[in-house]
Structure formats: C-alpha cells, structure tokens
Design an enzyme around this catalytic site. Structure first.
Site, PDB file in Angstrom:
ATOM      1  N   LYS A   1     -11.985   0.459  -1.512  1.00 48.36           N
ATOM      2  CA  LYS A   1     -10.991   1.051  -2.422  1.00 48.36           C
ATOM      3  C   LYS A   1     -11.554   0.958  -3.844  1.00 48.36           C
ATOM      4  O   LYS A   1     -12.475   1.706  -4.167  1.00 48.36           O
ATOM      5  CB  LYS A   1      -9.648   0.373  -2.188  1.00 48.36           C
TER       6      LYS A   1
ATOM      7  N   HIS B   1      -5.315  -3.282  -2.292  1.00 57.55           N
ATOM      8  CA  HIS B   1      -5.013  -2.284  -3.331  1.00 57.55           C
ATOM      9  C   HIS B   1      -4.887  -2.899  -4.725  1.00 57.55           C
ATOM     10  O   HIS B   1      -4.675  -2.184  -5.697  1.00 57.55           O
ATOM     11  CB  HIS B   1      -3.735  -1.519  -2.974  1.00 57.55           C
TER      12      HIS B   1
ATOM     13  N   SER C   1       0.791  -1.231   0.000  1.00 60.67           N
ATOM     14  CA  SER C   1       0.000   0.000   0.000  1.00 60.67           C
ATOM     15  C   SER C   1       0.822   1.280   0.000  1.00 60.67           C
ATOM     16  O   SER C   1       0.353   2.319  -0.454  1.00 60.67           O
ATOM     17  CB  SER C   1      -0.926   0.009   1.214  1.00 60.67           C
TER      18      SER C   1
END
Ligand SMILES: Cc1ncc(COP(=O)(O)O)c(C=O)c1O
Length: 400
Positions: free
Chosen positions: A247, A216, A188
């Site tokens: 996300k 991610h 990340s």
C-alpha cells in the site's frame, strides 16, 4: 468449457447465476496506463480514486531504480523459502530497517498481508486460548483467528465497553490460557481509526496481548508516518504490529514487527512464513527504497493530508454520507448492492474510477463506494472528481 455435456449447467454456473441475481457477482476491471502514464480503466481515461498507493511511491524513481538494480543483481526470484536457501541480503536488511521504523527488536517478512495475519494469529494462539476481534477486522485477521482453533469472540465495531465486558467475563471463568486482541489500526472500508489507547489499557489490565494491523495506516498516520500506533501514542506497547508493503510502501509483501524471541518463534512455527517461497528480491528492494522515501520526504505525507482535507471539504459540501471518516479512505454509503455497482459504473463512464464495495467485504445493507485519496492527485483532479460525483450522484439519487 463444460467437459461433461450431460450436465447442462455445472454447479459453478449455477453459483455464478445465484450471485448475479443478488448483484453480488464480481469481476475485474481492466486497468492500464496510457503512454503519458495516466490511468485507463475499462478503456476510459480516469481520475483514479481506488488506489492504496497512498504516497504514490509505486512509481517513484528511487523505488523503480532499486527494483531494477535488484533484478539485475539477484534475478527475478528468491528461488526458495527463506529457511531453505531464500534468505538473501535484501530480505535481512529490509527486516532490520522495518524493525527500526516500528521501534521493535525485530521484524519478519511475509509474502502478503493476508499470509502475515493468518500466519501470525494461528501461530501465537490455539485451542484453549481466546482471541477478541473487532467486527470489522480485515478478512485475513478473521481467517487467522478461525484457523488458530482459539475461541473467537467478536466485539461490535470499536465498542470498547463490549470488549471490556467479554474480557471480564472470561477472566472470571478462568477458561482461557492465552488471550489476544486483534484489530485493524485504520479500518480499510470505513476509514476510521480504532480506539487503540482504550484497547491497550484493557489488554494491559486483563493481561492479554494485542495485534494491530497497520496496512492502511503506515505512511499516512502519525508524526513519522508510522501509523495508528504512533498517532495514538502507543509506541512500544503493542506486542505484534503487522504492516503491508503493497500500500503506502508501493511494493508487495508484508511484515510483522515484535520482540526478538517472538519473531524467532514465528520463524519456527508460522506456517505461512515457513512453507512458501521468499519474496522476490526486486519487490523487497523496492519496499526498502520506499521506506527510505517515506522517512526522508515527509512533504509527501503533507500533500496527502492537503488532498484528504480538500476531499473532505468537497464531500461535505455535496452532503455526502461518509460514515464519519477521518482519513484518506472515504466510504460513500449507498446501501443496496445493485445501486452501488450502478453508481460505480456511471462514474466510470463519466471518467471517475471509484470502486463499489459489497458484502461480504462490508456488512449487508452497507454497500458503498470506497474513495481513496493519494498524494499524487492534483487539486484540479479532486475538483473534477467532486463535480462528477455531485452530478452522477444526484442523477442516481445517492446525493441529494
Ligand atoms: C487491513 C488489511 N490487512 C491486510 C490486508 C492484506 O494485505 P495484502 O494485500 O498484502 O495481502 C489488507 C488488504 O489487502 C487489508 O486491507
């Protein structure tokens, strides 16, 4: 207000002052939208390079509509934990869709990625077991390892040889019952991808399990946007896949995908799943709609990758140090904590929002700006962002 005036400075004030002296005191920026839907940070209209909404799905019409419809139908709350009365149809159908997306038998929703990592790791290993973690694994994985009571072995970032040596040594000692390897798929704060093929080969050779956190990577990596596991050709070989909904999936919450009995076990034993209110129906419906968009609009991922390439070329031309990232996360290494925050503030002043990241989020001496690229950025916004970065970066001595 200090309720005890005899004590002039409370321990909290002193702790905050100490953080301030070390340039480690954190505060939150005020993030707003203007009437045209543009980001305004601390009162300034900005180009936003700090979002994890990589595909721009949080404001996608289908996602917003799904949330609105669920809000009208189910209300704003699930009103209870899943195992009491909170197991609503939107939860069940999203879990089925997530399992199909990840290619596993089943999936289980958690309220956040933090809770998923803590709750999964602490349920599947414990005293008498060992857990091997990359040094840069997300804080929630590390906290899960600590809470589990298993012996935590940390290997240097992406160092497969060091991990192999640890596994061999522990195998020879016969000390541990179960062994688990945990890692982020896409790191990340550094933007690099874990050496998953080598890690999987090791876990198979040494009879361990593996947990990969795809927070991610989902929506960004892999042919179908399934993440780092798909990109590395490991579909079907990882025991526990953790994904987040906050996300690329534009909503809020998280899940673990695994074989059916492992999911049933977690439902029975994972405390951060059991002892908490189920996700609110609108966020579940939003995530479900986002998953459908992710699968049906691959052109969004293509746009994201066009933008990533554009940013990579621009940063290279500026001579910026980005730690060899290959993804949408661009760390711009500064080093010092105060210098990093000064750069972030100066960029904001110039109309670019790029958050500064300091220890303990990243190792000491490696404070950085974390720039993230999203599919919704226009080419001219990236161009302007690079101009600002070049100008302010040179003024601050970060770019030469
Ligand atoms: C790698 C990684 N895992 C887990 C999380 C936690 O997810 P959530 O924000 O849903 O708690 C984050 C960040 O938020 C993350 O970067």
């Amino acid at each position: 207000m200090n309720p005890n005036p005899k004590v002039a400075r409370t321990p909290w004030t002193k702790a905050l002052e100490a953080l301030e002296r070390r340039s480690r005191r954190r505060s939150m920026r005020r993030v707003a939208l203007d009437d045209d839907g543009r980001w305004v940070v601390d009162g300034r209209p900005v180009i936003h390079l700090s979002s994890n909404d990589y595909l721009g799905l949080a404001r996608h019409p289908a996602v917003v509509e799904a949330a609105e419809e669920a809000l009208r139908r189910w209300g704003a709350s699930a009103s209870s934990a899943r195992l009491i009365a909170g197991n609503l149809e939107p939860h069940r159908s999203l879990e089925e869709a997530l399992a199909a997306f990840e290619g596993t038998e089943a999936a289980l929703l958690y309220s956040t990625g933090y809770m998923a990592n803590v709750g999964v790791v602490s349920a599947i290993v414990g005293q008498g077991d060992a857990v091997y973690s990359d040094a840069l694994s997300h804080a929630s994985l590390i906290d899960g390892c600590r809470l589990s009571g298993a012996e935590l072995r940390t290997y240097p970032h992406a160092d497969v040889d060091a991990l192999e040596a640890m596994l061999a040594e522990d195998e020879a000692s016969g000390k541990f019952r179960r062994r688990l390897i945990v890692t982020d798929g896409l790191f990340s704060m550094d933007g690099d991808v874990a050496p998953l093929a080598e890690l999987a080969a090791l876990k198979e050779r040494f009879g361990c399990w593996m947990l990969v956190d795809e927070a991610h990577a989902t929506g960004v990596l892999g042919e179908g946007g399934r993440g780092s596991i798909e990109q590395c050709g490991l579909s079907g070989r990882v025991e526990f896949i953790v994904g987040t909904l906050g996300k690329s999936l534009g909503s809020f919450g998280a899940y673990v995908a695994a074989e059916r009995d492992a999911i049933e076990y977690l439902l029975n034993r994972s405390r951060s799943f059991i002892f908490t209110t189920a996700l609110a129906p609108p966020v579940v419906a939003a995530a479900h709609a986002a998953l459908e968009v992710l699968e049906s609009e691959p052109e969004r991922r293509e746009r994201l990758w066009d933008n990533i390439r554009r940013m990579a070329r621009g940063l290279e031309a500026l001579g910026a140090e980005t730690l060899g990232t290959t993804t949408q996360i661009f760390p711009l290494l500064v080093g010092g904590d105060a210098e990093t925050m000064a750069l972030s503030d100066a960029l904001l002043e110039a109309g670019l929002f790029a958050q500064g990241i300091r220890p303990p989020t990243v190792p000491k001496g490696t404070a950085r700006l974390r720039l993230t690229v999203t599919a919704t950025l226009e080419a001219d916004e990236i161009g302007r962002a690079l101009d600002i970065l070049g100008e302010v970066g040179r003024e601050q001595g970060v770019i030469r």
